[in-house]
Design a protein around this motif. Structure first.
Motif, PDB file in Angstrom:
ATOM      1  N   ASP A   1       6.233   6.352   9.986  1.00 17.05           N
ATOM      2  CA  ASP A   1       5.402   5.134   9.156  1.00 17.05           C
ATOM      3  C   ASP A   1       4.549   5.749   8.117  1.00 17.05           C
ATOM      4  N   THR A   2       4.679   7.002   7.543  1.00 23.11           N
ATOM      5  CA  THR A   2       4.059   7.695   6.820  1.00 23.11           C
ATOM      6  C   THR A   2       4.126   6.926   5.271  1.00 23.11           C
ATOM      7  N   ASP A   3       5.170   6.368   4.896  1.00 24.51           N
ATOM      8  CA  ASP A   3       5.413   5.805   3.812  1.00 24.51           C
ATOM      9  C   ASP A   3       4.563   4.384   3.712  1.00 24.51           C
ATOM     10  N   TYR A   4       4.085   4.047   4.886  1.00 20.06           N
ATOM     11  CA  TYR A   4       3.272   2.763   4.812  1.00 20.06           C
ATOM     12  C   TYR A   4       1.626   2.924   4.710  1.00 20.06           C
ATOM     13  N   VAL A   5       1.439   4.439   4.985  1.00 20.37           N
ATOM     14  CA  VAL A   5      -0.032   4.597   4.987  1.00 20.37           C
ATOM     15  C   VAL A   5      -0.762   4.098   3.781  1.00 20.37           C
TER      16      VAL A   5
END
Length: 568
Positions: free
Chosen positions: A391-395
Motif C-alpha cells: 500500500d505504499t503507492d497510496y500513502v
C-alpha cells in the motif's frame, strides 16, 4: 472531492490539452510530426526531458518509497549528471550529423539492419511494458476516489492519452510539457509546505528532521558495498550511471526530446539543465514523503492506506477481525505518539542517554505497529484474495485526500494527471516513432509518402496504447510502481547501451559479433533477474559489459577486424 477541486483539476488539464492542440495544428509531414521541425530551445528541451521522466509514478510512488524506506532512493540518480555530460559530448553530435529520426537509425550505418532491428525491438518491449505502468498509476487514484472499477478507469485514461498523443505527435508532447512541469513542481512545493505546517505546534521543522533521522529515514548516502542492496552510493554512481546513459542516450522517448532542438548547443544545454536539477527534484519529492512519515508519527495513520481495499473487507465476514486490528493499531499508535514526543524532548536536551532510551522505545513500538499492519494485511488477503497488499503507492494520495484543503486537492490531482499525460504521451509517441522508422519504413514499406507515414505513426500510437492499457490491467501484481519501472528498464537497458557503446568506441567489433553478443548478454541479464539476488541496478552494468566482452570474443571468431559493414 468538492466542486472547487473539480474546477481546478479539469481547468488545469483542459488548458494544457487545448494549448497543445492549438500550438501543434497543421503538423502534416513526417519531419514535423516526429521531430517537431527542430524548433526546441534549450530550456524547453530540459523541461521536456524532466517531464518525460517524471511520470505520475514519480509523484505517487516516490513519497511512499520514502515513507517506507527513507531517502536512500535518491542515490539511484547519482550517476545521472555524469551521464548527461557524456551524452552531450559524444552522442548528440552524431545524432545531429546523421539527422536521425530515432536513435536506432545510427546502428544500421555502423553495423547492419539486424542489429538496428534488435535494439529497436528491445526498446519496444521494455518501453511498451513501462507505458502500461505509467497509465496504471493515475488510474489507482481515480478508481479509489470515485469508486470506479480499476480496469474501467485504466481504459478511460489510456484512451484519453492516446487521443492526446495522436493529435500532434512529438511537438504536441513537447510544447505542453513546460506547463505540465510548472503544475507538477508548483503542486509538490505546496504539498511540502502544507505537511510541515500540519505538524503539531510543539514540533518544529528541525525537530521533524531530527526525528526522521533517528527513525532511519534520513539515510541519504550509504557508502557500504553490497551486491544485494538496491540503493547505495556505489550502485547509484555505477549502475545508475549506466542506466542513465542508456535511458537518455538510447531510449527514443528521451532522444526524441533533444534531437528536435534548434542546434547541438541547445540540445547539450538542455541535457545539462536536466542533470543539474534532477537530483534536487527527486530529493524534494522524497523529503516530502519523509515529512509525511513524521506527520503520521503525531497523527493516527490508517492500518492500511488503500481505503477501497479496506471497504471491501468491511462487506465480508472478516469485518470484525479487521476492526479489532484497527483498534489494536490505534492503541499502539497512542503509545508510540507519546514515545516520539519523548524522543523530541530528549533531542532538544541533547541528553544522549535519554535519546538512546527514547529511541529504543520508539523502535520497539514501531515494530509492534508493523506487526499489527502485517496481520491486517493477512486479514485483507483472506477476505479478498485478489487484493493488492503493498500500500505504499497510496500513502501520499491518502494524505492529500484526507488532510489538504479544498482546491489544493484538485491541484495535487492535476499534478499527478499532468505527469501521467506527459510521460505516457512521450512513451507512446516514441513507441510509434520507433515502430514506423525502424521497423515499418525500413523493412515493410520503404516507398510510402510523408502523409502515409504520418498516418502509420498515428495508427501505431493507437496500437501501442492498446498494448499499454492491457498491461496496465495486470500492474496491480507489482509491489512498488517506481521500482517496477526501473526494474523493467534495467533488464533491457544494459544490453541496448552495450550495443551503442560498441558502436561509438569499439570499431574493432562488427555487426555479426555485436548482434550475437547482445542476444547472449540479454540472456545473462534474464538469468540474473530470475535466479540471483543481485540488485537490479547492477543489471545495467552486467548487460553492458557482457555485450562488449562477448563482442570482442565473437569478433575474433567471426572475421577480420579490418572489415566494416557500416560507414558512420
Amino acid at each position: 472531492m468538492k466542486a472547487l477541486d473539480w474546477v481546478v483539476l479539469l481547468g488545469t488539464l483542459g488548458f494544457i490539452v487545448s494549448y497543445g492542440v492549438w500550438k501543434t495544428r497543421g503538423s502534416r509531414d513526417i519531419e514535423a510530426y516526429l521531430k517537431g521541425d527542430n524548433s526546441m530551445k534549450w530550456w524547453s528541451i530540459g523541461l521536456s526531458v524532466m517531464a518525460t521522466q517524471a511520470s505520475a509514478i514519480t509523484f505517487l510512488s516516490t513519497p511512499g518509497q520514502a515513507y517506507e524506506d527513507g531517502m536512500r532512493f535518491v542515490q539511484f540518480y547519482f550517476g545521472l549528471p555524469i551521464a548527461m555530460v557524456i551524452i552531450s559530448i559524444t552522442v548528440i553530435p552524431i545524432f545531429y550529423r546523421l539527422n536521425v529520426f530515432t536513435a536506432y537509425e545510427f546502428l544500421e550505418s555502423r553495423f547492419d539492419l539486424k542489429t538496428r532491428s534488435l535494439a529497436a525491438l528491445l526498446f519496444l518491449v521494455q518501453r511498451g511494458l513501462a507505458a502500461g505502468i505509467t497509465i496504471y498509476a493515475p488510474a489507482i487514484i481515480l478508481s479509489t476516489m470515485l469508486g470506479w472499477s480499476l480496469n474501467v478507469t485504466i481504459l478511460i485514461i489510456g484512451v484519453l492519452v492516446v487521443i492526446y498523443t495522436v493529435s500532434g505527435g512529438t511537438r504536441a508532447v513537447s510544447v505542453t510539457q513546460k506547463q505540465q512541469m510548472a503544475v507538477m513542481m508548483g503542486g509538490m512545493l505546496v504539498a511540502g509546505y502544507m505537511v510541515v505546517q500540519y505538524l503539531p505546534e510543539r514540533v518544529s521543522f528541525g525537530d521533524a528532521v531530527a526525528v526522521a533521522g533517528k527513525m532511519g529515514k534520513m539515510n541519504v548516502v550509504d557508502f557500504s558495498f553490497d551486491w544485494d542492496d538496491r540503493y547505495n552510493f556505489w550502485s547509484g554512481i555505477t549502475g545508475g550511471l549506466f542506466l542513465a546513459l542508456s535511458y537518455f542516450g538510447t531510449d527514443q522517448s528521451q532522444v526524441a526530446r533533444y534531437i528536435g532542438g534548434k542546434s547541438v548547443a541547445e540540445s547539450r544545454l538542455g541535457l545539462i539543465f536536466n542533470g543539474l536539477l534532477k537530483i534536487p527534484m527527486q530529493f524534494l519529492i522524497l523529503f516530502i514523503g519523509v515529512m509525511v512519515f513524521v506527520f503520521y508519527q503525531f497523527n493516527q495513520p490508517p492500518v492500511f492506506f488503500n481505503e477501497a481495499a479496506k471497504a471491501r473487507v468491511y462487506a465480508t465476514p472478516y469485518a470484525d477481525n479487521l476492526r479489532a486490528l484497527e483498534t489494536q493499531y490505534a492503541g499502539v499508535f497512542a503509545e508510540k505518539q507519546e514515545a516520539v514526543q519523548g524522543l523530541v524532548t530528549a533531542l532538544r536536551t541533547e541528553d544522549e542517554g535519554a535519546i538512546a532510551t527514547a529511541q529504543q522505545q520508539v523502535d520497539a513500538l514501531t515494530a509492534n505497529a508493523r506487526s499489527v499492519r502485517d496481520e491486517a494485511k493477512q486479514v485483507i488477503k483472506q477476505a479478498t484474495p485478489k487484493a493488492e497488499l503493498k500500500d505504499t503507492d497510496y500513502v501520499f494520495i491518502s494524505f492529500v485526500m484526507k488532510y489538504l484543503p479544498t482546491g489544493l486537492v484538485g491541484l495535487l490531482l492535476a499534478v499527478i494527471f499532468s505527469a501521467a499525460m506527459s510521460s505516457s504521451a512521450s512513451e507512446l509517441n516514441a513507441l510509434a516513432s520507433t515502430t514506423v522508422v525502424d521497423i515499418y519504413k525500413r523493412s515493410v514499406r520503404q516507398e510510402g509518402s510523408g502523409r502515409h507515414y504520418v498516418m502509420a505513426s498515428k495508427l501505431f500510437t493507437v496500437g501501442w496504447g492498446a498494448i499499454a492499457i492491457t498491461f496496465a490491467m495486470f500492474a496491480s501484481l507489482l509491489d512498488n510502481l517506481i521500482e517496477a519501472v526501473n526494474i523493467i528498464g534495467s533488464i533491457f537497458y544494459g544490453t541496448i547501451l552495450g550495443i551503442f557503446l560498441v558502436a561509438f568506441y569499439f570499431r574493432y567489433i562488427r555487426g555479426n559479433a555485436v548482434f550475437v553478443a547482445a542476444v547472449l548478454a540479454e540472456l545473462v541479464v534474464l538469468y540474473c533477474y530470475y535466479f540471483s539476488d543481485i540488485a537490479f541496478l547492477w543489471f545495467n552494468v552486467i548487460g553492458c559489459v557482457c555485450v562488449i566482452l562477448f563482442g570482442f570474443i565473437l569478433q575474433a571468431l567471426f572475421g577480420k577486424p579490418g572489415e566494416q559493414e557500416g560507414t558512420a
